[in-house]
Design a protein around this motif. Sequence first.
Motif, PDB file in Angstrom:
ATOM      1  N   LYS A 125      67.071  43.908 121.410  1.00  0.00           N
ATOM      2  CA  LYS A 125      68.433  43.574 121.832  1.00  0.00           C
ATOM      3  C   LYS A 125      69.424  44.523 121.186  1.00  0.00           C
ATOM      4  N   GLY A 126      70.376  44.973 121.966  1.00  0.00           N
ATOM      5  CA  GLY A 126      71.434  45.820 121.444  1.00  0.00           C
ATOM      6  C   GLY A 126      71.060  47.300 121.354  1.00  0.00           C
ATOM      7  N   LEU A 127      69.870  47.649 121.762  1.00  0.00           N
ATOM      8  CA  LEU A 127      69.459  49.050 121.726  1.00  0.00           C
ATOM      9  C   LEU A 127      70.222  49.805 122.810  1.00  0.00           C
ATOM     10  N   PRO A 128      70.774  50.958 122.482  1.00  0.00           N
ATOM     11  CA  PRO A 128      71.523  51.718 123.487  1.00  0.00           C
ATOM     12  C   PRO A 128      70.681  52.014 124.723  1.00  0.00           C
ATOM     13  N   GLU A 129      71.314  52.013 125.867  1.00  0.00           N
ATOM     14  CA  GLU A 129      70.645  52.245 127.145  1.00  0.00           C
ATOM     15  C   GLU A 129      69.913  53.589 127.164  1.00  0.00           C
ATOM     16  N   SER A 130      70.388  54.560 126.392  1.00  0.00           N
ATOM     17  CA  SER A 130      69.755  55.884 126.371  1.00  0.00           C
ATOM     18  C   SER A 130      68.309  55.824 125.869  1.00  0.00           C
ATOM     19  N   PHE A 131      67.934  54.732 125.199  1.00  0.00           N
ATOM     20  CA  PHE A 131      66.563  54.567 124.722  1.00  0.00           C
ATOM     21  C   PHE A 131      65.684  53.781 125.698  1.00  0.00           C
ATOM     22  N   SER A 132      66.215  53.407 126.832  1.00  0.00           N
ATOM     23  CA  SER A 132      65.432  52.688 127.826  1.00  0.00           C
ATOM     24  C   SER A 132      64.313  53.602 128.332  1.00  0.00           C
ATOM     25  N   GLY A 133      63.085  53.130 128.239  1.00  0.00           N
ATOM     26  CA  GLY A 133      61.946  53.930 128.668  1.00  0.00           C
ATOM     27  C   GLY A 133      61.523  54.999 127.677  1.00  0.00           C
ATOM     28  N   TYR A 134      62.113  54.992 126.497  1.00  0.00           N
ATOM     29  CA  TYR A 134      61.793  55.972 125.455  1.00  0.00           C
ATOM     30  C   TYR A 134      60.336  55.811 125.032  1.00  0.00           C
ATOM     31  N   ARG A 135      59.598  56.901 124.993  1.00  0.00           N
ATOM     32  CA  ARG A 135      58.168  56.846 124.679  1.00  0.00           C
ATOM     33  C   ARG A 135      57.874  57.500 123.341  1.00  0.00           C
ATOM     34  N   ILE A 136      57.183  56.759 122.502  1.00  0.00           N
ATOM     35  CA  ILE A 136      56.777  57.249 121.185  1.00  0.00           C
ATOM     36  C   ILE A 136      55.260  57.259 121.140  1.00  0.00           C
ATOM     37  N   VAL A 137      54.684  58.398 120.814  1.00  0.00           N
ATOM     38  CA  VAL A 137      53.246  58.470 120.573  1.00  0.00           C
ATOM     39  C   VAL A 137      53.056  58.455 119.070  1.00  0.00           C
ATOM     40  N   GLN A 138      52.290  57.495 118.594  1.00  0.00           N
ATOM     41  CA  GLN A 138      52.028  57.344 117.165  1.00  0.00           C
ATOM     42  C   GLN A 138      50.578  57.731 116.905  1.00  0.00           C
ATOM     43  N   ILE A 139      50.380  58.675 115.986  1.00  0.00           N
ATOM     44  CA  ILE A 139      49.054  59.183 115.648  1.00  0.00           C
ATOM     45  C   ILE A 139      48.774  58.852 114.189  1.00  0.00           C
TER      46      ILE A 139
END
Length: 120
Positions: free
Chosen positions: A43-57
């Motif tokens: 909640k409250g995350l800016p719209e610019s992060f919608s669909g943001y993908r993080i690959v964690q290794i």
Amino acid sequence: MKMINKKRHIIRKAVCLCFLIFLIWIVLDNALIHTTYTTVQIKGLPESFSGYRIVQISDLHNNLYGKDQSYLISRIKAAKPDIIVITGDVIDRNTADVDNVMAFVSVAVKIAPVFYVSGN
């Protein structure tokens, strides 16, 4: 007496087979790449992060995944990350040769920005 020896023989074979299967499972589990996809709602995350993908290794332990890490890199590219985070155990204290790690990192930085922590 023969029946008891036959049962013991069968039990020994079964135990050996179970041990062998367990050993193969451990080796494969450490050699394969596991991919998990998770969607996080914040909640409250800016719209610019919608669909943001993080690959964690993590936990590469200087292993090689294909020639010049090609298998690992192809899996990362398929995820289309916005960033790549490396969260530890890329090498361990017994590793002096970091060629496998550097092969991975040198290509990963061309896919997306890479951030890492040096320990666990």
